[in-house]
Design a protein around this motif. Sequence first.
Motif, PDB file in Angstrom:
ATOM      1  N   ASP A  67     -39.478   1.021  -4.790  1.00 21.62           N
ATOM      2  CA  ASP A  67     -40.343   0.621  -3.642  1.00 21.62           C
ATOM      3  C   ASP A  67     -40.543  -0.979  -3.591  1.00 21.62           C
ATOM      4  O   ASP A  67     -41.505  -1.398  -3.966  1.00 21.62           O
ATOM      5  N   ALA A  70     -44.041  -2.139  -2.012  1.00 22.84           N
ATOM      6  CA  ALA A  70     -45.243  -1.937  -2.708  1.00 22.84           C
ATOM      7  C   ALA A  70     -45.821  -3.239  -2.633  1.00 22.84           C
ATOM      8  O   ALA A  70     -45.575  -4.356  -2.423  1.00 22.84           O
ATOM      9  N   GLU A  71     -47.247  -3.032  -2.595  1.00 15.30           N
ATOM     10  CA  GLU A  71     -48.204  -4.512  -2.500  1.00 15.30           C
ATOM     11  C   GLU A  71     -48.438  -5.029  -3.858  1.00 15.30           C
ATOM     12  O   GLU A  71     -48.803  -4.124  -5.025  1.00 15.30           O
ATOM     13  N   ASN A  88     -49.733  -1.381  -5.918  1.00 12.13           N
ATOM     14  CA  ASN A  88     -49.777   0.015  -5.284  1.00 12.13           C
ATOM     15  C   ASN A  88     -48.982   0.102  -4.372  1.00 12.13           C
ATOM     16  O   ASN A  88     -48.571  -0.463  -3.643  1.00 12.13           O
ATOM     17  N   SER A  89     -48.567   1.422  -4.503  1.00  9.94           N
ATOM     18  CA  SER A  89     -47.214   1.927  -3.716  1.00  9.94           C
ATOM     19  C   SER A  89     -47.694   3.239  -3.120  1.00  9.94           C
ATOM     20  O   SER A  89     -48.317   4.277  -3.677  1.00  9.94           O
ATOM     21  N   ARG A  90     -47.012   3.565  -2.059  1.00  3.86           N
ATOM     22  CA  ARG A  90     -47.199   5.053  -1.284  1.00  3.86           C
ATOM     23  C   ARG A  90     -46.210   5.860  -2.166  1.00  3.86           C
ATOM     24  O   ARG A  90     -46.437   6.920  -1.871  1.00  3.86           O
ATOM     25  N   SER A  91     -45.337   5.435  -2.580  1.00  4.01           N
ATOM     26  CA  SER A  91     -44.473   6.376  -3.474  1.00  4.01           C
ATOM     27  C   SER A  91     -44.938   6.924  -4.629  1.00  4.01           C
ATOM     28  O   SER A  91     -45.541   5.852  -5.465  1.00  4.01           O
ATOM     29  N   ARG A  92     -44.967   8.117  -4.780  1.00  7.06           N
ATOM     30  CA  ARG A  92     -45.498   8.850  -5.906  1.00  7.06           C
ATOM     31  C   ARG A  92     -44.952   8.378  -7.102  1.00  7.06           C
ATOM     32  O   ARG A  92     -45.600   8.526  -8.178  1.00  7.06           O
TER      33      ARG A  92
END
Length: 371
Positions: A67, A70-71, A88-92
């Motif tokens: 990802d 990601a931040e 911090n990522s939205r990817s699980r």
Amino acid sequence: MRWSFWLVAVLVLALLAGALFGIGQFLLPNDLAVTRIVQIDRPRASVFALANDLRIAKEWSPFYAMDPEAEYRFNQVGPGEGQEMRWNSRSRRVGAGRMTIQDSEENVSIESDLVLRDRASLDSSLRFERTEENDTSVAWTMSGQCKAGWNNVVCRYSNLISRGVIQQELDAGLARLKTLAEQLPDVDFEGLELNRETVPEQPILFVDVTAAQTAAERDAAERDGRQRLNEYFVGNSIVTDGSVVRIWPPVRDANNYRSWIVGYPYDGQEPPRFSGGVRPGRTPGGTVIRFSHNGPRDQLGQTYLRACTYLVAHRELPYAAPGAALDCKQQPEGVVPWEVVRQTTVAPNPNTGIAETIEHTEIYYPVEERR
């Protein structure tokens, strides 16, 4: 008879759970350790630079590949010991976590803590070993230990399952590290003397010098320029500390001639009149990385090459874009280094016995201030 069926089922499940518990408790290891190794066709100082700064290391991290959006946040420490990266990522698959460098031995090893939120805490260890061909062998180990408690056995089974996933992630990260490192110039800067500092501008009196690229023509042109400077300084009773400043604008003409500035620093008021091509100016100033050259002048170009490679590997120059193949044999566009010759001596070459000029020179490369 139905109750007996359920009783048998419960007993079977209990026996199975007991067997799984016993296997986990007594046969599965409490520790997890996965090591993967890659050979990289570059000196270890370059490879180490890409791993010791987490701002660069994220480029080849397996999580970053999953990802890139990601931040990421970094503390104000480092590179090296104490530097911390949070993501911090939205990817699980990536999730959130942090990595902190706990110990760093230059060009040898990096020890880090890796905390994956809601999943695990692992130790990361990178080892850099120089090969006989001056390439680099990198060993990356991820390890962890199951804590005592009610979920200890569950943790051991989790380690058994995750071992293969960790191996794949380490292989992917090391492959990206290899690709990134082998885009750097194949130059070894290990042991190069350098220092990061802030320097003020300094007034100089200078002349412009132009010559072809042969050493003899270059030296002759500079001798002529310095002679004009010396005559001007003597004629105007100006005192200098003996240092010689060279500034290298990145400009060549169609015939591959090169122009540069040769000057002397001075104190006091600017002279009212100028002659012999002598003009007033100032050296650059600001945040720099200063490199030291102590040796024959004809080897100064090699020191520049090593210095440029260091700056590229450490992402100190604006032209060092990730993913670009880089060549330090040409002066980077928009970057104007300068040098100060502090001392010049003449000594015989130990191999040939021929006298050669030895310079003690400081090379200054302007860089961005760290934030």
